[in-house]
Design a protein around this motif. Structure first.
Motif, PDB file in Angstrom:
ATOM      1  N   GLU A 174     -10.859  -4.309  -7.086  1.00 28.36           N
ATOM      2  CA  GLU A 174     -10.453  -3.862  -8.418  1.00 28.36           C
ATOM      3  C   GLU A 174     -10.059  -2.387  -8.402  1.00 28.36           C
ATOM      4  O   GLU A 174      -9.070  -1.982  -9.023  1.00 28.36           O
ATOM      5  N   ILE A 177      -6.602  -2.065  -6.819  1.00 27.46           N
ATOM      6  CA  ILE A 177      -5.526  -2.499  -7.719  1.00 27.46           C
ATOM      7  C   ILE A 177      -5.235  -1.425  -8.759  1.00 27.46           C
ATOM      8  O   ILE A 177      -4.068  -1.095  -9.038  1.00 27.46           O
ATOM      9  N   GLN A 181      -1.587   0.589  -9.052  1.00 29.34           N
ATOM     10  CA  GLN A 181      -0.774   0.594 -10.269  1.00 29.34           C
ATOM     11  C   GLN A 181      -0.546   2.011 -10.779  1.00 29.34           C
ATOM     12  O   GLN A 181       0.539   2.351 -11.255  1.00 29.34           O
ATOM     13  N   PRO A 234      -6.853 -10.647  -4.346  1.00 30.90           N
ATOM     14  CA  PRO A 234      -6.084 -10.102  -5.477  1.00 30.90           C
ATOM     15  C   PRO A 234      -5.406  -8.771  -5.152  1.00 30.90           C
ATOM     16  O   PRO A 234      -4.308  -8.503  -5.657  1.00 30.90           O
ATOM     17  N   GLN A 237      -2.272  -9.501  -2.982  1.00 28.58           N
ATOM     18  CA  GLN A 237      -1.214 -10.051  -3.825  1.00 28.58           C
ATOM     19  C   GLN A 237      -0.594  -8.983  -4.709  1.00 28.58           C
ATOM     20  O   GLN A 237       0.621  -8.949  -4.908  1.00 28.58           O
ATOM     21  N   ASN A 238      -1.407  -8.092  -5.232  1.00 28.31           N
ATOM     22  CA  ASN A 238      -0.896  -7.040  -6.101  1.00 28.31           C
ATOM     23  C   ASN A 238       0.016  -6.089  -5.344  1.00 28.31           C
ATOM     24  O   ASN A 238       1.050  -5.656  -5.873  1.00 28.31           O
ATOM     25  N   SER A 239      -0.330  -5.777  -4.110  1.00 25.45           N
ATOM     26  CA  SER A 239       0.530  -4.879  -3.327  1.00 25.45           C
ATOM     27  C   SER A 239       1.883  -5.529  -3.081  1.00 25.45           C
ATOM     28  O   SER A 239       2.928  -4.861  -3.141  1.00 25.45           O
ATOM     29  N   ASP A 241       3.281  -7.864  -5.047  1.00 28.46           N
ATOM     30  CA  ASP A 241       3.965  -7.925  -6.342  1.00 28.46           C
ATOM     31  C   ASP A 241       4.583  -6.584  -6.725  1.00 28.46           C
ATOM     32  O   ASP A 241       5.670  -6.541  -7.320  1.00 28.46           O
ATOM     33  N   LEU A 242       3.892  -5.510  -6.386  1.00 23.82           N
ATOM     34  CA  LEU A 242       4.380  -4.171  -6.726  1.00 23.82           C
ATOM     35  C   LEU A 242       5.414  -3.659  -5.730  1.00 23.82           C
ATOM     36  O   LEU A 242       6.039  -2.612  -5.954  1.00 23.82           O
TER      37      LEU A 242
END
Length: 502
Positions: A174, A177, A181, A234, A237-239, A241-242
């Motif tokens: 968390e 992430i 962001q 997560p 995946q976030n890296s 997606d970004l």
């Protein structure tokens, strides 16, 4: 004193090499230094005066982590008694004052890229390694944000040729992430993560809750993939997606085999490779690269050869102990009658008149643990390749080669082995990156690395195609893998457009 005019009038070898190339040069690893008084303004904004004071203490410790700084304060006997590892010293090219100033002044670095033979460089501020490895929550979070904001601001005017990495802590997914962001909101395009997190050994921490000294040494390393304390899926995946491709620049000095109290070189040689290997193997065996084939991680300052070596070992071991191959060692598959008959026929001198049961012969003499003596195992406990879902040799290639890129410094000749077509069972080369490491002690002259790499071509050690892959093809593919616009508006894009127009 050398005049600035004379320094600028030089025509370095790397500039000559670059002038003959028809493609851009991308340096994936230049180290920079911060201007502390300005950085403290950002630290105060995010962490207040208390964090500023802690940051100053860090600087007074020679810019080293707490364990390293303790070495300097300790007597020789205390260093031995506490096994304090010999830390880095004299880490910057001080005699080359022009270079020392260059990596501290964004405008000067930007101006000197032509001398260095570089069109575009990814920057690793030395201070960025400090907060992401801190166990102090307040310090880690506030200092990370301050450092990222500071670097985003001071390098923004030079974005067509320079980009700093965002420092991303990973004590929890968390946290990672949130910082990813925030980094994107600052305009940062690539990120640095720790290679591992030190976690306390639970049984010892619970038994000795007040013994901080003991718990400092009783730790385990969380490599985020296998056996992790958290589910980092997560974050991966976030890296993706970004569009933020990740890198690591962590080392293993102070680990058990790198813990000399007296010799820095003993602790240093290959320590980046050891740390990177731990991370890469954890992501492979934990199935992370299988679940996230788009994940890209650059493993910097470690050389490329180890990436080819581990790939080879993965194949060798899979063919011996992966999937159904592990059944070769299953005690249930022992031909009991054959073994017992052979021991009855040939083992009388060993028995020396003693009477052994069949099970005793198998267990105590042949060294087999009988199935009745252990619990039923989960498939992944027996097959180390289960979580990675490896079914064949090609799966190993697919879960290793596309995901990992290996930073290789110009003077590291082990690149020759890494780029040899027969260095791996696949007769294919791994993804090596040109990483000058300028700004550190191993680069006494920052205008030399590109030329040193080209020297390998002139010697016949690597091919011109290898050189192009190192300085352009692989870096370009890495940074654009999840962000096709990574080089939009940069010198790289301009140079490629001009080439197409020609």
């Amino acid at each position: 004193m050398t005049s600035l005019q004379a320094l600028k009038a030089r025509n370095p070898r790397s500039a000559e090499v670059k002038a003959e190339l028809d493609y851009p040069v991308i340096d994936t690893d230049i180290h920079t230094n911060e201007f502390s008084p300005l950085l403290e303004d950002y630290i105060a904004q995010y962490g207040g005066a208390k964090i500023v004071d802690t940051f100053r203490e860090h600087l007074n410790s020679n810019g080293l982590n707490v364990l390293a700084a303790e070495w300097y304060r300790a007597t020789p006997q205390e260093r031995q008694d506490k096994r304090l590892f010999r830390p880095p010293f004299w880490a910057s090219p001080a005699q080359n004052s022009y270079d020392l100033a260059t990596v501290s002044l964004p405008g000067l670095l930007y101006e000197r890229l032509e001398e260095q033979g570089t069109d575009y460089a990814v920057l690793y501020p030395n201070i960025s390694l400090f907060p992401i490895n801190s166990s102090n929550d307040d310090l880690r979070r506030s200092l990370t944000r301050a450092i990222n904001h500071y670097h985003a601001d001071i390098y923004r005017p030079y974005a067509d040729r320079l980009t700093p990495v965002a420092a991303i802590p990973l004590n929890t997914p968390e946290e990672g992430i949130e910082e990813l962001q925030h980094a994107v909101s600052l305009g940062l395009k690539t990120a640095l993560i720790p290679g591992s997190i030190r976690r306390p050994v639970k049984s010892i921490a619970e038994k000795y809750p007040d013994d901080a000294e003991l718990r400092r040494y009783a730790y385990w390393l969380d490599f985020f993939g296998i056996d992790s304390a958290h589910d980092y899926d997560p974050f991966w995946q976030n890296s993706i997606d970004l569009g933020i491709n990740l890198s690591t620049h962590s080392g293993s000095q102070s680990w058990v085999a790198r813990n000399s109290p007296t010799n820095y070189m003993f602790n240093h040689i290959n320590h980046f490779a050891d740390a990177s290997e731990g991370l890469a193997k954890a992501l492979f065996f934990g199935g992370v690269t299988e679940r996230f084939p788009q994940l890209r991680i650059a493993l910097l300052e470690a050389g490329a050869a180890w990436g080819a070596n581990v790939l080879t070992h993965l194949v060798d071991r899979f063919e011996k102990r992966g999937n159904e191959h592990i059944q070769q060692y299953n005690p249930a598959n022992v031909d009991r009658e054959l073994v017992l008959s052979l021991y009855r026929q040939y083992g009388q001198d060993l028995f020396r008149g003693r009477d052994y049961s069949d099970d005793e012969i198998l267990e105590h003499i042949f060294g087999i643990i009988l199935p009745s003596h252990y619990r039923e195992q989960n498939p992944q406990d027996i097959n180390d390749f289960a979580l990675a879902k490896v079914q064949n040799k090609q799966d190993i290639f697919d879960r290793w080669v596309p995901n990992f890129y290996f930073g290789n410094e110009a003077d590291d000749r082990t690149i020759v082995g890494a780029l040899h077509p027969q260095a791996t069972p696949f007769n294919q080369k791994i993804n090596a990156l040109f990483s000058s490491d300028s700004g550190h002690w191993d680069v006494p002259e920052l205008t030399e690395p590109l030329a040193e790499t080209w020297d390998l071509v002139k010697e016949g050690a690597i091919t011109e195609a290898d050189f192009k892959a190192l300085v352009f093809d692989n870096p370009y593919r890495f940074y654009t893998a999840n962000n096709p616009d990574f080089f939009k508006g940069t010198q790289v894009e301009e140079k490629l457009k001009n080439k197409q127009a020609a």
